[in-house]
Design an enzyme around this catalytic site. Structure first.
Site, short mmCIF file in Angstrom:
data_model
loop_
_atom_site.label_atom_id
_atom_site.label_comp_id
_atom_site.label_asym_id
_atom_site.label_seq_id
_atom_site.Cartn_x
_atom_site.Cartn_y
_atom_site.Cartn_z
N GLY A 1 6.01 8.23 -11.58
CA GLY A 1 7.37 8.09 -11.06
C GLY A 1 7.92 6.70 -11.36
CG HIS A 2 6.21 3.28 -9.40
ND1 HIS A 2 5.03 3.71 -8.86
CD2 HIS A 2 6.99 2.88 -8.37
CE1 HIS A 2 5.08 3.56 -7.53
NE2 HIS A 2 6.25 3.06 -7.22
CD GLN B 1 10.26 -2.09 1.96
OE1 GLN B 1 10.83 -2.93 1.26
NE2 GLN B 1 10.04 -0.86 1.51
P1 AMP Z 1 8.09 2.06 -4.23
O1 AMP Z 1 7.03 1.37 -5.01
O2 AMP Z 1 7.63 3.24 -3.45
O3 AMP Z 1 8.93 1.09 -3.43
O4 AMP Z 1 9.09 2.68 -5.31
C1 AMP Z 1 9.68 1.87 -6.29
C2 AMP Z 1 10.71 2.69 -7.02
O5 AMP Z 1 10.09 3.82 -7.62
C3 AMP Z 1 11.82 3.23 -6.09
O6 AMP Z 1 13.07 3.14 -6.78
C4 AMP Z 1 11.40 4.66 -5.91
O7 AMP Z 1 12.48 5.52 -5.59
C5 AMP Z 1 10.82 4.99 -7.26
N1 AMP Z 1 9.93 6.15 -7.19
C6 AMP Z 1 8.89 6.33 -6.34
N2 AMP Z 1 8.35 7.56 -6.51
C7 AMP Z 1 9.09 8.17 -7.48
C8 AMP Z 1 9.05 9.46 -8.09
N3 AMP Z 1 8.15 10.37 -7.74
N4 AMP Z 1 9.95 9.73 -9.06
C9 AMP Z 1 10.89 8.81 -9.41
N5 AMP Z 1 10.98 7.58 -8.87
C10 AMP Z 1 10.10 7.27 -7.92
#
Ligand code: AMP
Length: 289
Positions: A40-41, A65
């Site tokens: 996803g990242h 947060q």
């Molecule tokens: P995080 O590390 O959880 O703060 O996420 C960092 C970024 O990755 C944020 O913009 C999330 O929305 C994005 N993100 C996390 N999981 C996914 C996913 N499964 N698909 C797309 N983007 C994602």
């Protein structure tokens, strides 16, 4: 060929280098993350690379947060594996700042998140979006990119960032990227690694029920109440009893709708075991004439 990313620990050094890159005509993309990277990242990095000459990924588990009792201290920290994954992309710079570089000693200033932060996640995690808005604005200062890439996975978060950037006149383009899912539909999340195999099976019911609801709307269902109740019942039937919310809402305002007449976003937050998961889907109903 794998190229190790260039790593910065000092925000000021990164900012100077970004400015220099921009002066030489480069478009810079920013991907803020908390690490424990997954596909996803990486999809955000790939999206940035389509339109930017240089991508900056930040890895920072932002303490403000997380409320007391949430998973800040046990949040997965996997820097070596993260850098390895990022070495598939070039050119990528990575900022891994120490906490006191982002929160200088004695700092007391914070961002109050816009009103869009109040319902849904905001109702269950009252300090969360102020912390998110504060760190993201700081990241925009230390990495003054041309565009920043956020996932629709955190739907309300990207709406918060969009409204903050509009309200505070921040000169950056916000790009929303689609949710990346496992082959069986589970939305990828750094928190999925907390799930036992049994819990993971149960968690699958979240994306499954969203998918089924999309099908029902596409076939003409219009009562949000009926659909919300069906999702709730199907989650409870699967053993998910701690459901924070099931919402069918306007994608812009996040206000609940009663009758589905235009585009809606369906959002769910629920706990599976001790792991709180969120997921959502955007749906366009069939034309009524
Ligand atoms: P995080 O590390 O959880 O703060 O996420 C960092 C970024 O990755 C944020 O913009 C999330 O929305 C994005 N993100 C996390 N999981 C996914 C996913 N499964 N698909 C797309 N983007 C994602």
């Amino acid at each position: 060929m794998a190229v190790p990313p260039r790593i910065f620990y000092e925000p000021a050094e990164l900012r100077a280098e970004i400015r220099q890159a921009q002066t030489s005509g480069k478009r810079v993309g920013l991907v803020p993350t908390m690490g424990a990277l997954h596909q996803g990242h990486l999809s955000l990095v790939a999206e940035s690379q389509k339109s930017c000459d240089l991508t900056v990924v930040t890895i920072f588990v932002n303490p403000t947060q997380f409320a007391p009792g949430e998973d800040f201290s046990k949040y997965p920290r996997t820097l070596d594996a993260d850098l390895e994954l990022l070495s598939e992309f070039d050119p990528v710079w990575v900022l891994v700042p120490p906490v006191d570089a982002m929160y200088p000693p004695r700092s007391t200033t914070e961002v109050k998140a816009p009103a869009i932060a109040l319902p849904l996640e905001g109702a269950f995690r009252p300090i969360h979006f102020d912390g998110v808005a504060t760190i993201v604005l700081k990241l925009f200062q230390v990495a003054p990119a041309d565009a920043a890439f956020f996932g629709q996975k955190d739907y309300q978060q990207v709406r918060v960032i969009e409204d903050m950037v509009r309200d505070l006149l921040v000169p950056i383009e916000i790009v929303r990227c689609p949710i990346i899912r496992e082959a069986d539909g589970l939305a990828m999340s750094s928190r999925n690694r907390y799930l036992s195999p049994e819990e993971r099976e149960i968690a699958l019911n979240i994306s499954r029920s969203l998918h089924e609801t999309v099908g029902q709307i596409e076939k003409g269902a219009t009562s949000a109440q009926v659909l919300r109740d069906r999702i709730d019942q199907s989650l409870r039937g699967a053993g998910i009893s701690e459901i924070d919310y099931v919402s069918i809402a306007c994608p812009r305002s996040l206000k609940s709708v009663e009758t589905i007449e235009g585009d809606v976003v369906i959002l769910v937050a629920a706990k599976v075991g001790n792991t709180r998961l969120i997921d959502n889907v955007l749906v366009t109903p069939p034309a009524s004439c």
